[in-house]
Write an enzyme that holds these catalytic residues in place. Structure first.
Site, PDB file in Angstrom:
ATOM      1  N   GLU A 129       0.819  -1.218   0.000  1.00 51.34           N
ATOM      2  CA  GLU A 129       0.000   0.000   0.000  1.00 51.34           C
ATOM      3  C   GLU A 129       0.850   1.264   0.000  1.00 51.34           C
ATOM      4  O   GLU A 129       0.765   2.081   0.907  1.00 51.34           O
ATOM      5  CB  GLU A 129      -0.937   0.000   1.219  1.00 51.34           C
ATOM      6  CG  GLU A 129      -1.994  -1.072   1.182  1.00 51.34           C
ATOM      7  CD  GLU A 129      -3.186  -0.739   0.296  1.00 51.34           C
ATOM      8  OE1 GLU A 129      -3.091   0.241  -0.487  1.00 51.34           O
ATOM      9  OE2 GLU A 129      -4.186  -1.462   0.365  1.00 51.34           O
ATOM     10  N   GLU A 162      -3.985 -10.591  -0.369  1.00 47.71           N
ATOM     11  CA  GLU A 162      -4.833 -10.537   0.826  1.00 47.71           C
ATOM     12  C   GLU A 162      -6.242 -10.897   0.398  1.00 47.71           C
ATOM     13  O   GLU A 162      -6.735 -10.401  -0.618  1.00 47.71           O
ATOM     14  CB  GLU A 162      -4.842  -9.133   1.453  1.00 47.71           C
ATOM     15  CG  GLU A 162      -3.508  -8.713   2.028  1.00 47.71           C
ATOM     16  CD  GLU A 162      -3.500  -7.292   2.605  1.00 47.71           C
ATOM     17  OE1 GLU A 162      -4.563  -6.783   3.013  1.00 47.71           O
ATOM     18  OE2 GLU A 162      -2.406  -6.708   2.637  1.00 47.71           O
TER      19      GLU A 162
END
Ligand code: IPT
Length: 953
Positions: free
Chosen positions: A415, A485
């Site tokens: 991220e 994820e």
């Protein structure tokens, strides 16, 4: 006139990674060079800012007698100094890179040490810090030796010239916030401190500096090639392979390859003039070929998890036993891969992955997620001034971990948006180590990566990607896909794992995924049991979003882990009629020779026969039809029967004992006969009570009072459940968040209007209208009671009125019992199951206490339902379902459960509240992903279901 911060602390806000440290290199334990652990109790002083105190404490002779003591490794905020802060992606300080707040908690750490008597007087010495959050400045014997940032990365300093035999003064000043904090915005607690080991390493003359073990495997020839590059020349020996070669010289010999399923390590030694270094060599070749991630020539399917380092008392300071426990728990739950989200773990963890067998995506300590709040403006990964810091982080990870066979993929970070800095990292890594693949999720073009990676993608899109219909750049279309994820394990859930697995297994391009995440980061706390965000008065926090693991904080497996184990089991059983079972070996590398198989046969959930099941040692991918024995003859009349088959470890392994169950399957034979009750008894009205068979009812309201003398309170329709984190959903989810709509509609405060109590010859019927205030929605509900004199049947008929915009949370009845404790049931167990989380629910007879039926989610919420229950007994009653039902019992009401913020808010009352549900809404993963798939929605519609009550034997 202007005042400036004193220059002495400028390094904190400097984008540079630091100064004074040695170049990064491999992390290893020498066989013969001395080392001295400096872990232990240190003197400690906390200051509110970086410059409150001067650096006089670093001078030898400084009297720190009035300082506190602190454990190193450790975080000061978990040792009574200040408090932890939890934010997901928000920086807990104003965003003005690289500046940090004036309020910058600063911990001065002091340790005086003597060298052991046998510490050699020649050679040098290195002082190693394995992890300090977030910025440290170090003095040894009064000399400033440097400062560094990069919290979860090692930093070493040459200190030989400064050491004395006794009374060495090591002073470390640690700042909570630094420019480095902008690169470390991972979703976790902010926990300053020296949280990994501090070690002094003797460096003899002629010792190994850095070395790179390159051990590949050619699956065509069955040979491995070993070449150990070393900065200092020496010899490499591997006795089991008869290897004795110079460093830098390749040797090719037949070997057994390393895989996560068969983690064969060869012990070797690297000997230089001054030192011997033990090597643990695993031969394997990782490549991207024909658009697939292959190891040793075969595509792998990642059955992974994201692991943060966590211990409920010591935070990210983990001892070796805890690391080992993590790996053992992973192996025992059929996991084969771990992504070290979102930083390189303690290196000992990787050694355990080498030894016990897990594929590792090693991720760099990099996340700049908070810049999303400003549309990624000023993102450090797209600003050349920060590139040296990024490259430093990449190098520290790669150099430290390059000799681990388990590491098959490097990840640039998490991220962090997109930018040139990431490309620079990727280029550096590729040039240094071409033997592994590269991962980064945040760039949809896959510019720098070897795999297309996404997070929380819904099932339908994953399937489209599997089919290659997702478009994207040319480069991306040629890459394999992983979900780095998915399956957000926050609270009850995640739902839908089996549906993902089915899709992964259907398309070659899909190479599996990594569930988010391994363990709840709850902090052990006297007030709450386990604390989460906000429990320390943080001005900004993200609540229990930090508790989203497959393990509870104390490492007890949650139902999510049990479910995942079942979903990814490497051996599959499929029932083909009642006489054979189809066994499939779903390993990527191992045959089935390590397993023993057994069958058992159940009648009404009780095992009446069992025995071994001979299964051939199938190669990976192979299937065989295996004949089952003759079913037992002495089956009670009308019994429901089934086969259960299991795969167990045939012998002890390094990660589990013999007989550990790896996989299982169940196949129905004779179907269940539904309970029937002749309607022979008539309701007998009395002054205050109506009697019907074994039961009494209130004459005015028709409410059930007793069954066979057992008091039953408050029996009525129930549609509410204490919303789960996944029901409530995350604010950024585009879909309807059912939990919010349920509450808006008022399903938690529903009214029951009594319309009629009718007595006929064969039944007592109570008609009601069940509806929330302020809404025109309702569920017209009829309870029809009948009896044969000893058993009591309740048929509930429900028909919705109005336009129900969302599915129902649950549909069933609830009632209260006193003096219930032990529970027996025939149905799914031993743990909870919901429509999309019940793969692991094993049909059998089970027993429990009411307390043990509860699943201890850190933030209390709906939990504990047992699926597919045929009958249950508790509190002196037996209830049979027509059809099967979901069974829940707890010592508090749903309203109490719903209101509780921590487990300690749940106070047992006198009554056990029982829910018997005809339906439950699915769980899904909407706390950070898609909600339940449509097939798991409990849509409001006409429904009818029955329960038969009797007195338990
Ligand atoms: C994703 C993060 O990568 C991870 O660190 C964690 O925060 C997880 O979500 C949620 O628990 S980011 C998310 C916005 C998709």
């Amino acid at each position: 006139m202007s005042f400036r911060t004193p220059t002495a602390v400028d390094y904190i806000e400097n984008v540079s990674p630091g100064s004074g440290a040695l170049p990064p290199r491999a992390w290893y334990a020498s066989s013969d060079a001395k080392c001295l652990s400096l872990n232990g109790s240190w003197s400690f002083r906390l200051s509110p800012t970086a410059d409150t105190e001067d650096d006089a404490f670093a001078e030898p002779g400084y009297d720190a007698g009035d300082w506190d003591r602190i454990a190193v490794p450790g975080h000061w905020v978990l040792q009574g100094h200040g408090s932890p802060i939890y934010t997901n992606h928000l920086y807990p300080f104003p965003v003005d890179p690289p500046r940090v707040p004036t309020e910058n908690p600063t911990g001065d750490h002091l340790r005086v040490f003597d060298l052991p008597h046998d510490w050699p007087s020649d050679g040098g010495a290195v002082l190693r810090f394995d992890g300090v959050e977030s910025c440290a400045r170090v003095w040894l014997n009064g000399t400033d030796i440097g400062e560094f940032k990069g919290s979860r990365l090692p930093h070493e300093f040459a200190v030989g010239h400064l050491l004395k035999p006794a009374g060495n003064v090591l002073a470390v000043r640690v700042h909570q916030w630094s420019a480095g904090s902008y690169l470390e915005d991972q979703d976790q607690w902010w926990l300053p401190g020296i949280f990994r080991d501090v070690t002094l390493l003797h460096r003899p003359a002629g010792c190994v500096a850095d070395f790179f073990v390159r051990a590949s495997y050619d699956h065509v020839t069955g040979k491995g090639t070993l070449r150990v590059d070393s900065d200092v020349e020496g010899r490499v020996t591997v006795s089991a392979l008869d290897i004795d070669a110079a460093t830098g010289e390749p040797v090719t010999v037949p070997v057994r390859p390393w895989t996560a399923e068969t983690p064969v390590l060869y012990d070797g030694v690297l000997t230089t003039e001054g030192e011997r270094v033990p090597l643990r060599i695993g031969f394997r070749t990782v490549e991207l070929s024909d658009g697939l991630i292959r190891v040793n020539g075969r595509p792998v399917l990642f059955k992974g998890v994201n692991r943060h380092e966590w211990h409920p008392e010591t935070g990210r300071a983990l001892d070796l036993e805890t690391m080992r426990e993590d790996v053992l728990l992973m192996k025992r739950h059929n996991l084969n891969a771990v992504r070290t989200s979102h930083y390189p773990p303690h290196p000992a963890f990787l050694a355990l992955c080498d030894e016990l067998g897990l594929w590792v995506i090693d991720e760099c300590d990099l996340e700049t997620h908070g810049f999303t709040e400003q549309a990624w403006r000023d993102n450090p990964v797209d600003d050349d001034r920060w590139t040296p810091a990024l490259l430093d982080r990449a190098a520290r990870m790669v150099e430290r971990d390059k000799n681990h066979p388990s590491v098959v993929v490097w990840s640039l970070g998490n991220e962090a948006g997109t930018g040139r800095g990431l490309t620079a990292m990727a280029e550096w890594i590729r040039a240094r180590d071409s033997s592994r693949l590269l991962h980064y999720e945040g760039d949809l073009t896959c510019r720098d990566t070897d795999m297309y990676s996404r997070m929380y993608t819904r099932h339908g899109e994953v399937e489209r990607i599997g089919r290659g219909l997702d478009g994207g750049t040319l480069k991306r279309r040629q890459l394999p896909f992983i979900l780095c994820e998915y399956g957000h394990a926050m609270g009850n859930g995640p739902g839908g794992l089996s549906d993902y697995q089915r899709i992964f297994e259907s398309y070659d391009r899909l190479q599996g995924g990594f569930v988010w995440e391994w363990i709840d980061h709850g902090i052990k706390d006297e007030r709450y049991g386990f604390a989460y965000g906000g429990d320390f008065g943080e001005e900004l926090h993200d609540g229990n979003f930090v508790c989203d693991g497959l393990l509870f904080p104390d490492r007890r497996p949650s139902p999510g882990l049990v479910e995942y184990k079942k979903v990814i089991e490497p051996i599959r059983f499929a029932g083909e009629g009642a006489t054979t079972v189809r066994v499939t070996n779903r390993h990527d590398f191992a045959d089935l020779s390590a397993f023993a198989f057994e069958w058992s046969y159940q009648a009404d959930g009780a095992t009446i026969a069992s025995g071994p099941l001979p299964v051939p040692a199938l190669a990976p991918g192979e299937s065989a039809e295996v004949k089952l024995p003759e079913p037992p003859a002495d089956v009670p009349d009308g019994a429901e029967t089934q086969w259960t088959v299991r795969a167990l470890l045939a012998a002890d392994t390094a990660w589990a004992p013999k007989d550990h169950v790896v996989a299982w399957g169940q196949f129905p034979v004779a179907a269940r006969q539904l309970p029937s009750v002749t309607q022979s008894a008539a309701p007998v009205p009395g002054e205050r009570l109506i009697t019907l068979g074994p039961a009494t009812f209130d004459a005015r309201t028709g409410a059930l009072r007793t069954i066979g003398g057992v008091a039953v309170t408050g029996l009525r329709l129930d549609v509410w459940r204490a919303t789960t984190d996944n029901d409530d959903g995350a604010p950024w989810q585009p879909d309807v968040r059912h939990g919010l709509v349920w509450r808006k509609l008022g399903l938690h405060r529903i009214h029951h209007r009594l319309d009629a109590v009718d007595l006929t010859d064969d039944a007592l019927t109570v008609r009601t209208r069940v509806a929330p205030a302020a809404r025109d929605l309702a569920l017209t509900t009829r309870y029809r009671w009948s009896s044969d004199g000893t058993r009591l049947r309740l048929t509930v008929s429900v028909s919705p009125e109005g336009d129900w915009p969302v599915p129902l949370p649950r549909l069933g009845i609830r009632f209260g019992l006193t003096e219930a404790d032990r529970v027996r049931w025939f149905g799914g167990g031993p743990g909870e199951g919901y429509p999309d989380t019940k793969s692991a629910s094993l049909l059998c007879r089970w027993e429990s206490t009411v307390d043990d039926l509860q699943t201890p989610y850190v933030r209390p919420q709906e939990n504990g339902a047992r699926a597919d229950v045929r009958w249950a007994e508790l509190g002196g009653l037996r209830v049979e379902g027509d059809p099967e039902f979901w069974f829940t019992a707890r010592r508090w009401t749903t309203e109490h459960l719903d209101a509780a913020a921590h487990r300690t808010d749940l106070v047992p009352g006198d009554t056990v509240w029982v829910n018997l549900d005809h339906g439950q809404h699915g769980i899904g993963s909407q706390s950070c992903g898609p909600g339940p798939l449509p097939q798991y929605h409990l849509n409001a519609g006409p429904a009818e279901f029955s329960f038969v009550f009797s007195v338990a034997d």
